[in-house]
Design a protein around this motif. Structure first.
Motif, PDB file in Angstrom:
ATOM      1  N   GLN A   1      84.431 -22.052  -1.456  1.00  0.00           N
ATOM      2  CA  GLN A   1      85.736 -21.433  -1.562  1.00  0.00           C
ATOM      3  C   GLN A   1      85.601 -19.945  -1.876  1.00  0.00           C
ATOM      4  OE1 GLN A   1      87.172 -24.434  -4.586  1.00  0.00           O
ATOM      5  NE2 GLN A   1      89.002 -24.369  -3.296  1.00  0.00           N
ATOM      6  N   ARG A   2      86.588 -19.202  -1.437  1.00  0.00           N
ATOM      7  CA  ARG A   2      86.645 -17.812  -1.840  1.00  0.00           C
ATOM      8  C   ARG A   2      86.820 -17.738  -3.350  1.00  0.00           C
ATOM      9  NH1 ARG A   2      91.703 -14.164  -0.108  1.00  0.00           N
ATOM     10  NH2 ARG A   2      92.630 -15.637  -1.596  1.00  0.00           N
ATOM     11  N   GLU A   3      86.087 -16.870  -3.968  1.00  0.00           N
ATOM     12  CA  GLU A   3      86.158 -16.770  -5.408  1.00  0.00           C
ATOM     13  C   GLU A   3      86.268 -15.320  -5.856  1.00  0.00           C
ATOM     14  OE1 GLU A   3      82.694 -18.038  -7.536  1.00  0.00           O
ATOM     15  OE2 GLU A   3      81.310 -16.891  -6.286  1.00  0.00           O
ATOM     16  N   LEU A   4      86.919 -15.162  -6.960  1.00  0.00           N
ATOM     17  CA  LEU A   4      86.982 -13.852  -7.583  1.00  0.00           C
ATOM     18  C   LEU A   4      85.619 -13.497  -8.154  1.00  0.00           C
ATOM     19  CD1 LEU A   4      88.643 -11.422  -8.775  1.00  0.00           C
ATOM     20  CD2 LEU A   4      88.935 -12.850 -10.811  1.00  0.00           C
ATOM     21  N   VAL A   5      85.188 -12.292  -7.888  1.00  0.00           N
ATOM     22  CA  VAL A   5      83.962 -11.787  -8.482  1.00  0.00           C
ATOM     23  C   VAL A   5      84.291 -10.973  -9.727  1.00  0.00           C
ATOM     24  CG1 VAL A   5      81.889 -10.397  -8.156  1.00  0.00           C
ATOM     25  CG2 VAL A   5      82.809 -11.745  -6.249  1.00  0.00           C
ATOM     26  N   ALA A   6      85.108  -9.965  -9.548  1.00  0.00           N
ATOM     27  CA  ALA A   6      85.506  -9.116 -10.657  1.00  0.00           C
ATOM     28  C   ALA A   6      86.738  -8.338 -10.259  1.00  0.00           C
ATOM     29  CB  ALA A   6      84.382  -8.160 -11.060  1.00  0.00           C
ATOM     30  N   ILE A   7      87.531  -8.000 -11.247  1.00  0.00           N
ATOM     31  CA  ILE A   7      88.737  -7.238 -10.975  1.00  0.00           C
ATOM     32  C   ILE A   7      89.080  -6.383 -12.179  1.00  0.00           C
ATOM     33  CG2 ILE A   7      90.334  -9.045 -11.769  1.00  0.00           C
ATOM     34  CD1 ILE A   7      92.117  -8.239  -9.329  1.00  0.00           C
TER      35      ILE A   7
ATOM     36  N   VAL B   1      88.226  -8.588 -15.553  1.00  0.00           N
ATOM     37  CA  VAL B   1      87.892  -9.987 -15.370  1.00  0.00           C
ATOM     38  C   VAL B   1      86.657 -10.071 -14.494  1.00  0.00           C
ATOM     39  CG1 VAL B   1      88.652 -12.214 -14.460  1.00  0.00           C
ATOM     40  CG2 VAL B   1      90.287 -10.700 -15.602  1.00  0.00           C
ATOM     41  N   ILE B   2      85.712 -10.896 -14.894  1.00  0.00           N
ATOM     42  CA  ILE B   2      84.504 -11.078 -14.104  1.00  0.00           C
ATOM     43  C   ILE B   2      84.095 -12.539 -14.173  1.00  0.00           C
ATOM     44  CG2 ILE B   2      82.967 -10.457 -16.021  1.00  0.00           C
ATOM     45  CD1 ILE B   2      81.178  -9.095 -13.863  1.00  0.00           C
ATOM     46  N   THR B   3      83.683 -13.067 -13.053  1.00  0.00           N
ATOM     47  CA  THR B   3      83.326 -14.471 -13.007  1.00  0.00           C
ATOM     48  C   THR B   3      82.022 -14.723 -13.751  1.00  0.00           C
ATOM     49  OG1 THR B   3      83.111 -16.381 -11.527  1.00  0.00           O
ATOM     50  CG2 THR B   3      82.026 -14.354 -10.846  1.00  0.00           C
ATOM     51  N   ASN B   4      81.926 -15.892 -14.341  1.00  0.00           N
ATOM     52  CA  ASN B   4      80.785 -16.204 -15.197  1.00  0.00           C
ATOM     53  C   ASN B   4      79.447 -16.150 -14.461  1.00  0.00           C
ATOM     54  OD1 ASN B   4      82.327 -16.593 -17.522  1.00  0.00           O
ATOM     55  ND2 ASN B   4      82.605 -18.785 -17.116  1.00  0.00           N
ATOM     56  N   SER B   5      79.450 -16.498 -13.199  1.00  0.00           N
ATOM     57  CA  SER B   5      78.203 -16.584 -12.463  1.00  0.00           C
ATOM     58  C   SER B   5      77.520 -15.232 -12.258  1.00  0.00           C
ATOM     59  CB  SER B   5      78.418 -17.261 -11.109  1.00  0.00           C
ATOM     60  OG  SER B   5      79.289 -16.507 -10.288  1.00  0.00           O
ATOM     61  N   VAL B   6      78.257 -14.148 -12.432  1.00  0.00           N
ATOM     62  CA  VAL B   6      77.671 -12.825 -12.228  1.00  0.00           C
ATOM     63  C   VAL B   6      77.669 -11.980 -13.486  1.00  0.00           C
ATOM     64  CG1 VAL B   6      78.341 -12.873  -9.796  1.00  0.00           C
ATOM     65  CG2 VAL B   6      79.810 -11.715 -11.465  1.00  0.00           C
ATOM     66  N   LYS B   7      78.181 -12.518 -14.569  1.00  0.00           N
ATOM     67  CA  LYS B   7      78.184 -11.771 -15.818  1.00  0.00           C
ATOM     68  C   LYS B   7      76.766 -11.413 -16.230  1.00  0.00           C
ATOM     69  CE  LYS B   7      82.476 -13.354 -17.966  1.00  0.00           C
ATOM     70  NZ  LYS B   7      83.078 -14.113 -19.095  1.00  0.00           N
ATOM     71  N   GLY B   8      76.605 -10.182 -16.655  1.00  0.00           N
ATOM     72  CA  GLY B   8      75.296  -9.698 -17.040  1.00  0.00           C
ATOM     73  C   GLY B   8      74.499  -9.133 -15.898  1.00  0.00           C
ATOM     74  N   ARG B   9      74.941  -9.374 -14.678  1.00  0.00           N
ATOM     75  CA  ARG B   9      74.239  -8.868 -13.499  1.00  0.00           C
ATOM     76  C   ARG B   9      75.080  -7.881 -12.699  1.00  0.00           C
ATOM     77  NH1 ARG B   9      73.066 -12.124  -9.527  1.00  0.00           N
ATOM     78  NH2 ARG B   9      74.692 -13.683  -9.961  1.00  0.00           N
ATOM     79  N   PHE B  10      76.369  -8.142 -12.624  1.00  0.00           N
ATOM     80  CA  PHE B  10      77.273  -7.287 -11.854  1.00  0.00           C
ATOM     81  C   PHE B  10      78.131  -6.465 -12.800  1.00  0.00           C
ATOM     82  CE2 PHE B  10      77.709 -10.099  -7.788  1.00  0.00           C
ATOM     83  CZ  PHE B  10      76.331 -10.155  -7.689  1.00  0.00           C
ATOM     84  N   THR B  11      78.448  -5.274 -12.369  1.00  0.00           N
ATOM     85  CA  THR B  11      79.331  -4.402 -13.121  1.00  0.00           C
ATOM     86  C   THR B  11      80.381  -3.820 -12.192  1.00  0.00           C
ATOM     87  OG1 THR B  11      77.556  -3.789 -14.662  1.00  0.00           O
ATOM     88  CG2 THR B  11      79.513  -2.385 -14.612  1.00  0.00           C
TER      89      THR B  11
END
Length: 119
Positions: free
Chosen positions: A44-50, A58-68
């Motif tokens: 599914q389409r998912e939010l990454v960050a906004i 808001v940032i999705t848990n799967s990318v926290k600590g890696r994406f900014t």
């Protein structure tokens, strides 16, 4: 009336980095929020960050600590710095902008940029 131009996608090896950018142009009264979604095959389409204007990021848990995610409000541009990329990050990344025009709020989507992470 609003165009979103994305750039920065590509092919990288696992552990590598990419920086996505998205610039909004056109008849923009103001921007309520800017961010990134992604859509991987079979998922599914998912939010990454906004980043909402005047709100909390808001940032999705799967990318926290890696994406900014960051935003240059004056330039109507949003960025996504992606570090420590994993193969599961492979997806088409879509810029999202919610534009306020008078009493109307309108979502706009970028054309998408492919991010492919090889193992």
């Amino acid at each position: 009336q609003v165009q979103l131009v994305e750039s920065g996608g590509g092919l990288v090896q696992a552990g590598g980095s990419l920086r996505l950018s998205c610039a909004a142009s056109g008849r923009i009264f103001s921007i309520n929020s800017m961010g990134w979604y992604r859509h991987a095959p079979g998922k599914q389409r998912e939010l990454v960050a906004i980043i909402p204007s005047g709100g909390s990021t808001v940032i999705t848990n799967s990318v926290k600590g890696r994406f900014t995610i960051s935003r240059d409000t004056a330039k109507n541009t949003v960025y996504l710095q992606m570090n420590s990329l994993k193969p599961e990050d492979t997806a088409v990344y879509y810029c999202y902008v919610n534009v306020r025009g008078g009493t109307l709020n309108t979502p706009y989507w970028g054309q998408g940029t492919q991010v492919t992470v090889s193992s």
